[in-house]
Design a protein around this motif. Sequence first.
Motif, PDB file in Angstrom:
ATOM      1  N   LEU A  46       0.827  -1.209   0.000  1.00 33.62           N
ATOM      2  CA  LEU A  46       0.000   0.000   0.000  1.00 33.62           C
ATOM      3  C   LEU A  46       0.861   1.259   0.000  1.00 33.62           C
ATOM      4  O   LEU A  46       0.471   2.290  -0.557  1.00 33.62           O
ATOM      5  CB  LEU A  46      -0.941  -0.024   1.203  1.00 33.62           C
ATOM      6  CG  LEU A  46      -2.111   0.939   1.212  1.00 33.62           C
ATOM      7  CD1 LEU A  46      -2.937   0.844  -0.067  1.00 33.62           C
ATOM      8  CD2 LEU A  46      -2.989   0.690   2.422  1.00 33.62           C
ATOM      9  N   GLU A  47       2.038   1.175   0.578  1.00 28.53           N
ATOM     10  CA  GLU A  47       2.964   2.314   0.601  1.00 28.53           C
ATOM     11  C   GLU A  47       3.279   2.798  -0.817  1.00 28.53           C
ATOM     12  O   GLU A  47       3.409   3.995  -1.060  1.00 28.53           O
ATOM     13  CB  GLU A  47       4.255   1.905   1.327  1.00 28.53           C
ATOM     14  CG  GLU A  47       5.161   3.054   1.642  1.00 28.53           C
ATOM     15  CD  GLU A  47       4.663   3.937   2.772  1.00 28.53           C
ATOM     16  OE1 GLU A  47       5.072   5.108   2.806  1.00 28.53           O
ATOM     17  OE2 GLU A  47       3.875   3.480   3.613  1.00 28.53           O
ATOM     18  N   GLU A  48       3.383   1.876  -1.758  1.00 27.42           N
ATOM     19  CA  GLU A  48       3.659   2.258  -3.152  1.00 27.42           C
ATOM     20  C   GLU A  48       2.497   3.039  -3.761  1.00 27.42           C
ATOM     21  O   GLU A  48       2.706   3.936  -4.575  1.00 27.42           O
ATOM     22  CB  GLU A  48       3.983   1.031  -3.998  1.00 27.42           C
ATOM     23  CG  GLU A  48       5.359   0.473  -3.728  1.00 27.42           C
ATOM     24  CD  GLU A  48       5.751  -0.600  -4.717  1.00 27.42           C
ATOM     25  OE1 GLU A  48       5.363  -0.512  -5.900  1.00 27.42           O
ATOM     26  OE2 GLU A  48       6.446  -1.534  -4.294  1.00 27.42           O
ATOM     27  N   VAL A  49       1.289   2.688  -3.369  1.00 27.51           N
ATOM     28  CA  VAL A  49       0.121   3.439  -3.840  1.00 27.51           C
ATOM     29  C   VAL A  49       0.179   4.858  -3.273  1.00 27.51           C
ATOM     30  O   VAL A  49      -0.058   5.824  -3.990  1.00 27.51           O
ATOM     31  CB  VAL A  49      -1.200   2.751  -3.442  1.00 27.51           C
ATOM     32  CG1 VAL A  49      -2.406   3.572  -3.894  1.00 27.51           C
ATOM     33  CG2 VAL A  49      -1.265   1.343  -4.023  1.00 27.51           C
ATOM     34  N   PHE A  50       0.544   4.967  -1.999  1.00 25.61           N
ATOM     35  CA  PHE A  50       0.649   6.287  -1.374  1.00 25.61           C
ATOM     36  C   PHE A  50       1.707   7.128  -2.078  1.00 25.61           C
ATOM     37  O   PHE A  50       1.501   8.320  -2.321  1.00 25.61           O
ATOM     38  CB  PHE A  50       0.995   6.175   0.108  1.00 25.61           C
ATOM     39  CG  PHE A  50      -0.043   5.465   0.932  1.00 25.61           C
ATOM     40  CD1 PHE A  50      -1.362   5.359   0.515  1.00 25.61           C
ATOM     41  CD2 PHE A  50       0.304   4.879   2.137  1.00 25.61           C
ATOM     42  CE1 PHE A  50      -2.317   4.702   1.286  1.00 25.61           C
ATOM     43  CE2 PHE A  50      -0.637   4.225   2.918  1.00 25.61           C
ATOM     44  CZ  PHE A  50      -1.950   4.133   2.491  1.00 25.61           C
ATOM     45  N   GLU A  51       2.838   6.514  -2.398  1.00 26.29           N
ATOM     46  CA  GLU A  51       3.924   7.237  -3.059  1.00 26.29           C
ATOM     47  C   GLU A  51       3.533   7.684  -4.466  1.00 26.29           C
ATOM     48  O   GLU A  51       4.075   8.658  -4.978  1.00 26.29           O
ATOM     49  CB  GLU A  51       5.174   6.363  -3.117  1.00 26.29           C
ATOM     50  CG  GLU A  51       5.802   6.127  -1.755  1.00 26.29           C
ATOM     51  CD  GLU A  51       6.898   5.081  -1.772  1.00 26.29           C
ATOM     52  OE1 GLU A  51       7.217   4.542  -2.860  1.00 26.29           O
ATOM     53  OE2 GLU A  51       7.429   4.771  -0.687  1.00 26.29           O
ATOM     54  N   ASN A  52       2.598   6.973  -5.076  1.00 28.42           N
ATOM     55  CA  ASN A  52       2.177   7.266  -6.455  1.00 28.42           C
ATOM     56  C   ASN A  52       0.709   7.657  -6.521  1.00 28.42           C
ATOM     57  O   ASN A  52       0.043   7.430  -7.535  1.00 28.42           O
ATOM     58  CB  ASN A  52       2.439   6.034  -7.337  1.00 28.42           C
ATOM     59  CG  ASN A  52       3.905   5.692  -7.402  1.00 28.42           C
ATOM     60  OD1 ASN A  52       4.691   6.419  -7.979  1.00 28.42           O
ATOM     61  ND2 ASN A  52       4.279   4.585  -6.771  1.00 28.42           N
ATOM     62  N   TRP A  53       0.210   8.273  -5.458  1.00 28.15           N
ATOM     63  CA  TRP A  53      -1.219   8.555  -5.371  1.00 28.15           C
ATOM     64  C   TRP A  53      -1.717   9.446  -6.502  1.00 28.15           C
ATOM     65  O   TRP A  53      -2.856   9.301  -6.950  1.00 28.15           O
ATOM     66  CB  TRP A  53      -1.582   9.139  -4.005  1.00 28.15           C
ATOM     67  CG  TRP A  53      -1.189  10.575  -3.833  1.00 28.15           C
ATOM     68  CD1 TRP A  53      -0.033  11.052  -3.297  1.00 28.15           C
ATOM     69  CD2 TRP A  53      -1.954  11.726  -4.220  1.00 28.15           C
ATOM     70  NE1 TRP A  53      -0.026  12.418  -3.333  1.00 28.15           N
ATOM     71  CE2 TRP A  53      -1.187  12.867  -3.888  1.00 28.15           C
ATOM     72  CE3 TRP A  53      -3.193  11.902  -4.814  1.00 28.15           C
ATOM     73  CZ2 TRP A  53      -1.637  14.166  -4.130  1.00 28.15           C
ATOM     74  CZ3 TRP A  53      -3.642  13.186  -5.065  1.00 28.15           C
ATOM     75  CH2 TRP A  53      -2.879  14.307  -4.722  1.00 28.15           C
ATOM     76  N   GLU A  54      -0.884  10.367  -6.976  1.00 27.23           N
ATOM     77  CA  GLU A  54      -1.338  11.268  -8.036  1.00 27.23           C
ATOM     78  C   GLU A  54      -1.588  10.494  -9.334  1.00 27.23           C
ATOM     79  O   GLU A  54      -2.587  10.739 -10.021  1.00 27.23           O
ATOM     80  CB  GLU A  54      -0.327  12.389  -8.257  1.00 27.23           C
ATOM     81  CG  GLU A  54      -0.286  13.351  -7.077  1.00 27.23           C
ATOM     82  CD  GLU A  54       0.768  14.418  -7.214  1.00 27.23           C
ATOM     83  OE1 GLU A  54       0.401  15.534  -7.629  1.00 27.23           O
ATOM     84  OE2 GLU A  54       1.937  14.127  -6.904  1.00 27.23           O
ATOM     85  N   ASP A  55      -0.702   9.570  -9.675  1.00 30.31           N
ATOM     86  CA  ASP A  55      -0.901   8.724 -10.854  1.00 30.31           C
ATOM     87  C   ASP A  55      -2.122   7.840 -10.662  1.00 30.31           C
ATOM     88  O   ASP A  55      -2.924   7.658 -11.581  1.00 30.31           O
ATOM     89  CB  ASP A  55       0.331   7.841 -11.114  1.00 30.31           C
ATOM     90  CG  ASP A  55       1.542   8.648 -11.538  1.00 30.31           C
ATOM     91  OD1 ASP A  55       1.368   9.758 -12.100  1.00 30.31           O
ATOM     92  OD2 ASP A  55       2.671   8.171 -11.312  1.00 30.31           O
ATOM     93  N   PHE A  56      -2.263   7.300  -9.448  1.00 36.84           N
ATOM     94  CA  PHE A  56      -3.405   6.452  -9.125  1.00 36.84           C
ATOM     95  C   PHE A  56      -4.709   7.222  -9.347  1.00 36.84           C
ATOM     96  O   PHE A  56      -5.613   6.746 -10.032  1.00 36.84           O
ATOM     97  CB  PHE A  56      -3.284   5.977  -7.670  1.00 36.84           C
ATOM     98  CG  PHE A  56      -4.454   5.190  -7.171  1.00 36.84           C
ATOM     99  CD1 PHE A  56      -4.603   3.859  -7.518  1.00 36.84           C
ATOM    100  CD2 PHE A  56      -5.407   5.770  -6.348  1.00 36.84           C
ATOM    101  CE1 PHE A  56      -5.693   3.119  -7.057  1.00 36.84           C
ATOM    102  CE2 PHE A  56      -6.485   5.043  -5.884  1.00 36.84           C
ATOM    103  CZ  PHE A  56      -6.627   3.717  -6.241  1.00 36.84           C
ATOM    104  N   ALA A  57      -4.783   8.421  -8.792  1.00 41.02           N
ATOM    105  CA  ALA A  57      -5.996   9.239  -8.909  1.00 41.02           C
ATOM    106  C   ALA A  57      -6.280   9.600 -10.359  1.00 41.02           C
ATOM    107  O   ALA A  57      -7.429   9.539 -10.810  1.00 41.02           O
ATOM    108  CB  ALA A  57      -5.860  10.497  -8.055  1.00 41.02           C
ATOM    109  N   ALA A  58      -5.245   9.963 -11.096  1.00 41.86           N
ATOM    110  CA  ALA A  58      -5.423  10.344 -12.503  1.00 41.86           C
ATOM    111  C   ALA A  58      -5.842   9.143 -13.345  1.00 41.86           C
ATOM    112  O   ALA A  58      -6.772   9.249 -14.160  1.00 41.86           O
ATOM    113  CB  ALA A  58      -4.135  10.945 -13.049  1.00 41.86           C
TER     114      ALA A  58
END
Length: 104
Positions: A46-58
């Motif tokens: 989940l830490e990787e999702v947090f680190e890449n949250w902007e890409d995830f959201a987009a």
Amino acid sequence: VEGDAAPCAPAAGVPAEFTEWLEHLQLAHYVGPGCEWWERNGAADLEEVFENWEDFAADLGLKTLERKRVEKNVASRMAGNASAAILARLPRELADWLAGLCLT
């Protein structure tokens, strides 16, 4: 994307904490696309999702308020992780003193 409530496949390697996090943020309708994003991007935790949250959201096409919820949650978690890492490096007496001041 929106309205797709398909759960992650058990063999997908996506941890339950990821789907629980989405549900906590009232984004359960993104579980299916979120799991696809997880697999496509090879997230290990989940830490990787947090680190890449902007890409995830987009990539998931989150709406403005959904995006703000994610941003706020991630910022809070990352700040908490940073505080814990700093405290772990301090001498125990100093860490206890700081904790007593409610600065942590």
